[in-house]
Each structure stands twice: as structure tokens, then as C-alpha cells.
Design an enzyme around this catalytic site. Structure first.
Site, PDB file in Angstrom:
ATOM      1  N   HIS A  97       0.860  -1.197   0.000  1.00 47.23           N
ATOM      2  CA  HIS A  97       0.000   0.000   0.000  1.00 47.23           C
ATOM      3  C   HIS A  97       0.895   1.246   0.000  1.00 47.23           C
ATOM      4  O   HIS A  97       1.953   1.249   0.632  1.00 47.23           O
ATOM      5  CB  HIS A  97      -0.918  -0.009   1.226  1.00 47.23           C
ATOM      6  CG  HIS A  97      -1.964   1.052   1.153  1.00 47.23           C
ATOM      7  ND1 HIS A  97      -1.702   2.364   1.481  1.00 47.23           N
ATOM      8  CD2 HIS A  97      -3.263   1.009   0.754  1.00 47.23           C
ATOM      9  CE1 HIS A  97      -2.812   3.078   1.291  1.00 47.23           C
ATOM     10  NE2 HIS A  97      -3.767   2.273   0.845  1.00 47.23           N
ATOM     11  N   GLU A 169      -4.032   1.925  -7.578  1.00 55.72           N
ATOM     12  CA  GLU A 169      -4.392   3.047  -6.703  1.00 55.72           C
ATOM     13  C   GLU A 169      -3.481   4.239  -6.996  1.00 55.72           C
ATOM     14  O   GLU A 169      -2.408   4.349  -6.398  1.00 55.72           O
ATOM     15  CB  GLU A 169      -4.205   2.658  -5.242  1.00 55.72           C
ATOM     16  CG  GLU A 169      -5.044   1.495  -4.782  1.00 55.72           C
ATOM     17  CD  GLU A 169      -5.259   1.560  -3.282  1.00 55.72           C
ATOM     18  OE1 GLU A 169      -6.397   1.736  -2.862  1.00 55.72           O
ATOM     19  OE2 GLU A 169      -4.267   1.477  -2.536  1.00 55.72           O
TER      20      GLU A 169
HETATM   21  P1  PGA Z   1      -9.379   6.270   0.372  1.00 54.22           P
HETATM   22  O1  PGA Z   1      -8.182   5.233   0.561  1.00 54.22           O
HETATM   23  O2  PGA Z   1     -10.555   5.483  -0.112  1.00 54.22           O
HETATM   24  O3  PGA Z   1      -9.564   6.873   1.703  1.00 54.22           O
HETATM   25  O4  PGA Z   1      -8.915   7.259  -0.665  1.00 54.22           O
HETATM   26  C1  PGA Z   1      -7.969   4.274  -0.417  1.00 54.22           C
HETATM   27  C2  PGA Z   1      -6.787   3.421  -0.085  1.00 54.22           C
HETATM   28  O5  PGA Z   1      -5.852   3.897   0.542  1.00 54.22           O
HETATM   29  O6  PGA Z   1      -6.777   2.229  -0.446  1.00 54.22           O
END
Ligand code: PGA
Length: 268
Positions: A97, A169
Site C-alpha cells: 500500500h 491506486e
Molecule cells: P481512500 O483510501 O478510499 O480513503 O482514498 C484508499 C486506499 O488507501 O486504499
């Protein structure tokens, strides 16, 4: 039928047993009787509450963890290993992540080791990948995604490769309420799909779910998931509201794909 995934990453929130109980009681109530035939809903709470979530999650939801260490056991103060996660009912584990890359100095090599460890333990890694805003501006998205995933996708058997999930992401979309256009998300999916297909063949690539993450909420599911032809979503902040998770689970489960969307490639 290829399933869609809804993964709630609670991050470092829910600060007490009392909050945990409250979350779970609302979540159980909201998920009660919901059909989840084509949707897999996963909640990834902080480590100290994993066991409680395992015991009290509704049966139409699965347990995820937010990280793992690559060694099985030994003198690694503060780390948590895959047999421990497995033992308390974890099925999915987020690795790489961007917050771990940023605050935990996690490297692509670390991510690759974690993926290997999880697969050894028969757990499913959810590998996160994504470019920064500057990288996007410089046209480096494909190169960044490839560099981040290369190590993690190396030396897997096709059977192991089928166990992984990949989340696209974009870093600039996490926690910001900014989201890319469906076309941009689909473009990233195609990059990832091609990379997996080059390594393991199209049949394996077809089976690997590619999710979108970054400021996801129910009202954006069409844009970031369905129109973008993604296999699900990774949700941060909105997953702190159990009724929103249940609502998204419903929308995803009941989504009917139009026969064919005009102008959209079938790829992925
Ligand atoms: P968020 O986080 O939905 O708060 O933008 C997404 C993530 O970090 O996977």
C-alpha cells in the site's frame, strides 16, 4: 462467473474494542440476508482486532489484513507472519500500500518477498500499485506500474499467480476526493493485464482480479469500477461506515453489465 471484489481497508482507525463491536454490529445488521453470489466483500481491520472480526464478521464477508512480514517466524520484533494471520482466519492480505511504501519505507523487493510468503501460506495477496501525480504528468504511469509489479510477479507458478489480486491506486487519488476518469483507470488496467499476460499467459491474466482504489464511494462505483471495467474496488475512508460497505456490496452484486459498451475495448 468472474467475481468482483469489495475490499475495505480500515487502516489505523477503530481505536477500541468498543468501536470494533459497534462496527461489527452495524455491519452484521446491514449485511444480513444479502446475497453475495458474484461479489466478495472483505474487511481489513487493524491487527489487534483481526480475531474479533474473524469471530463476528457476517458469513457473507471475508477477513483481510493490512500487511504481513515475509519471514515465517523468528527474531523480528513488531512483525506479524503469515501463519499467524492464517491461524486467525485471514484470507486476503494487502501488500505494498502506498502508505506503507511512504511511512514504512516498503520497497518493491519487500513487496515481492511478502507476496511469496503469503502464497506459501495459501493466503491471497492484494498487491497495491500506483503512480504519483508528477509521474502521471511526466507520462510515466506504465513504467511505474511495471517497476512496482515486476518483482512481485516473478517466479510464481501459474497456480500461484491466479491467487493474487492487484489494486491500481493512483497515489494522488488516495484520501483526496479526486478520482481519475474511467478511461484512465481502464488504461492502467490494460497495462497491468498485459504485464500479467506476458508473464503467465492470457488465461491466467483473465483470472486475476484488477481493482481500483482511491477515494471510492458508492456514488462513484459506476465511474471507477463498472465503466472502467474493473473487477472491484479497494476502499479506505468510506469503509469506516459499515452501512456504506453494505450499500456498495449491494450495488456491485446487482450490477448488470450492458451487452457491450460502445467504444470500450473488451480487453482485461
Ligand atoms: P481512500 O483510501 O478510499 O480513503 O482514498 C484508499 C486506499 O488507501 O486504499
Amino acid at each position: 462467473m468472474k467475481k468482483r471484489y469489495l475490499i475495505g481497508n480500515l487502516k489505523m482507525n477503530i481505536l477500541s474494542v468498543e468501536d470494533t463491536e459497534q462496527y461489527l454490529s452495524v455491519f452484521r445488521r446491514e449485511m444480513k440476508g444479502k446475497k453475495q453470489e458474484s461479489t466478495v466483500t472483505v474487511i481489513a481491520p487493524p491487527f489487534p482486532y483481526l480475531e474479533r472480526f474473524h469471530k463476528e464478521l457476517p458469513e457473507n464477508a471475508a477477513l483481510g489484513a493490512q500487511d504481513v512480514f515475509w519471514e515465517k517466524e523468528g527474531s523480528y520484533t513488531g512483525e506479524v507472519s503469515y501463519p499467524m494471520l492464517k491461524d486467525i482466519g485471514t484470507e486476503y492480505v494487502i501488500v505494498g500500500h502506498s502508505e506503507r511504501r511512504q511511512y514504512g519505507r516498503e520497497t518493491d523487493e519487500d513487496v515481492a518477498r511478502k507476496v511469496q510468503a503469503l502464497l506459501k501460506g495459501n493466503l491471497r495477496p492484494v498487491i497495491c500499485t500506483g503512480e504519483t501525480e508528477d509521474e502521471r504528468r511526466r507520462g510515466e504511469t506504465a513504467a511505474v506500474l511495471e517497476a512496482q509489479l515486476r518483482g512481485a510477479l516473478e517466479d510464481l507458478s501459474p497456480m500461484q499467480a491466479e491467487k493474487i489480486l492487484i489494486a491500481y491506486e493512483p497515489r494522488w487519488a488516495i484520501g483526496t476526493d479526486r478520482t481519475p476518469e474511467s478511461e484512465d483507470i481502464l488504461e492502467a488496467k490494460v497495462i497491468i493485464y498485459r504485464m500479467v499476460a506476458a508473464a503467465y499467459g492470457a488465461a491466467v491474466a483473465e483470472r486475476i482480479p484488477i481493482l481500483y482504489g482511491g477515494s471510492v464511494k458508492a456514488s462513484l462505483l459506476d465511474r471507477v469500477c463498472f465503466s472502467a471495467q474493473m473487477d472491484g474496488v479497494l476502499v479506505g475512508r468510506e469503509s469506516l461506515f459499515p452501512y456504506e460497505v453494505a450499500k456498495m456490496a449491494d450495488i456491485i452484486e446487482n450490477y448488470q453489465a450492458p451487452e457491450r459498451r460502445e467504444g470500450k475495448p473488451e480487453e482485461g
